[in-house]
Design a protein around this motif. Structure first.
Motif, PDB file in Angstrom:
ATOM      1  N   ASP A   4       0.820  -1.205   0.000  1.00 32.14           N
ATOM      2  CA  ASP A   4       0.000   0.000   0.000  1.00 32.14           C
ATOM      3  C   ASP A   4       0.857   1.259   0.000  1.00 32.14           C
ATOM      4  OD1 ASP A   4      -2.427  -1.295  -0.136  1.00 32.14           O
ATOM      5  OD2 ASP A   4      -2.667  -1.410   2.035  1.00 32.14           O
ATOM      6  N   ARG A   7       1.971   1.635  -3.581  1.00 33.22           N
ATOM      7  CA  ARG A   7       0.838   2.036  -4.418  1.00 33.22           C
ATOM      8  C   ARG A   7       0.542   3.521  -4.244  1.00 33.22           C
ATOM      9  NH1 ARG A   7      -4.319   2.739  -3.425  1.00 33.22           N
ATOM     10  NH2 ARG A   7      -4.141   1.826  -1.351  1.00 33.22           N
ATOM     11  N   VAL A  11       0.693   6.335  -7.206  1.00 33.73           N
ATOM     12  CA  VAL A  11      -0.473   7.165  -7.523  1.00 33.73           C
ATOM     13  C   VAL A  11      -0.062   8.629  -7.569  1.00 33.73           C
ATOM     14  CG1 VAL A  11      -2.673   8.005  -6.600  1.00 33.73           C
ATOM     15  CG2 VAL A  11      -2.217   5.547  -6.689  1.00 33.73           C
ATOM     16  N   VAL A  91      -1.402   0.019 -11.016  1.00 33.72           N
ATOM     17  CA  VAL A  91      -2.042   0.367  -9.743  1.00 33.72           C
ATOM     18  C   VAL A  91      -2.528   1.806  -9.701  1.00 33.72           C
ATOM     19  CG1 VAL A  91      -0.678  -1.316  -8.444  1.00 33.72           C
ATOM     20  CG2 VAL A  91       0.152   1.047  -8.655  1.00 33.72           C
ATOM     21  N   LEU A 112      -7.221  -1.367 -14.164  1.00 37.89           N
ATOM     22  CA  LEU A 112      -6.724  -0.965 -12.849  1.00 37.89           C
ATOM     23  C   LEU A 112      -6.703  -2.175 -11.930  1.00 37.89           C
ATOM     24  CD1 LEU A 112      -5.926   1.393 -10.908  1.00 37.89           C
ATOM     25  CD2 LEU A 112      -8.364   1.529 -10.320  1.00 37.89           C
ATOM     26  N   GLU A 114      -5.528  -2.795  -7.992  1.00 40.40           N
ATOM     27  CA  GLU A 114      -5.014  -2.183  -6.770  1.00 40.40           C
ATOM     28  C   GLU A 114      -4.676  -3.206  -5.694  1.00 40.40           C
ATOM     29  OE1 GLU A 114      -6.982   2.114  -6.470  1.00 40.40           O
ATOM     30  OE2 GLU A 114      -8.500   0.520  -6.542  1.00 40.40           O
TER      31      GLU A 114
END
Length: 251
Positions: A4, A7, A11, A91, A112, A114
């Motif tokens: 996470d 990610r 982003v 992601v 996508l 994630e």
């Protein structure tokens, strides 16, 4: 470092400077990549990879291809000339929006994902999985998971071509990667270099790849990349079993 964390970093990178984040060059920061030149780097890389795969007897055309960590579609578009369909997965929503804005061929689509696996994709659904400059940014346990997932989503006799960073080179920046703790490197990337988010690098050597993938390794190549100051190893993995008889690249 968790999946996470990575990610969220990507982003942010995708939202602020997607083409530079995908293919880092000092003179291209701040949106200075020309899209045509950016895509040309992908065509060059894919041409080399396809030539290698053809030499190994596992190319040069495939039915369905997965471009893992596709970013802005640099490699996805290039792979489209060698496949019936290419699925780019990433992601970062902004990366996929950029990929769609660069006029990809009709046989490209972008998805996508994630999660830290490929559970969105069926087992045995791809003839080729391709991943370049992606796994190097992930935590080692996540790399292991994805390696297993690559083999799971390959059709019998399908192949995966992937790259992992093995160790830093003995250059000044390579020594920094060797001796400076990761949190300090990431702080320097943000505060001194002005990165929108840190770009983490993970050592994942051949012995570890072999432990995860076993006898699936068909071939390897080692490259000392002076641009990144890391040694990388590229692997061709072949899924067990044989593809049914039919025309090359057939579904």
């Amino acid at each position: 470092m968790s999946f996470d964390d990575v990610r969220r970093d990507w982003v942010r990178l995708a939202e602020q400077d997607p083409l530079w984040a995908v293919y880092v060059a000092a003179d291209k920061r701040g949106g200075r990549w020309d899209p045509d030149q950016f895509l040309a780097t992908g065509r060059s890389d894919v041409a080399d990879a396809v030539s290698w795969l053809a030499e190994l007897g596992v190319g040069p055309r495939w039915g369905r291809v997965l471009d893992f960590g596709c970013g802005a579609g640099r490699l996805t578009q290039a792979l489209a000339g060698h496949a019936d369909e290419v699925v780019g997965v990433d992601v970062a929503p902004a990366m996929l929006a950029t990929a769609r804005s660069l006029s990809p061929p009709a046989n490209c689509r972008f998805v996508l994902n994630e999660t830290s696996d490929l559970s969105a994709f069926e087992s045995g659904g791809f003839d080729l999985v391709y991943s370049e400059l992606v796994l190097q940014h992930l935590p080692a346990p996540v790399i292991e998971t994805y390696l297993r997932e690559f083999l799971r989503v390959l059709a019998p006799g399908g192949v995966a071509l992937l790259q992992c960073t093995t160790r830093p080179l003995w250059t000044f920046k390579g020594v920094v990667w060797r001796v400076v703790p990761g949190p300090l490197v990431r702080l320097a990337q943000r505060r001194l270099l002005g990165y929108p988010a840190p770009m983490r690098m993970t050592r994942f050597g051949p012995a570890r790849v072999a432990r995860v993938t076993g006898d699936a390794i068909l071939a390897t190549r080692t490259v000392d990349d002076r641009a990144t100051h890391w040694r990388s190893t590229r692997y061709v993995l072949r899924a067990p079993g044989r593809r049914p008889e039919g025309p090359p690249g057939g579904a």
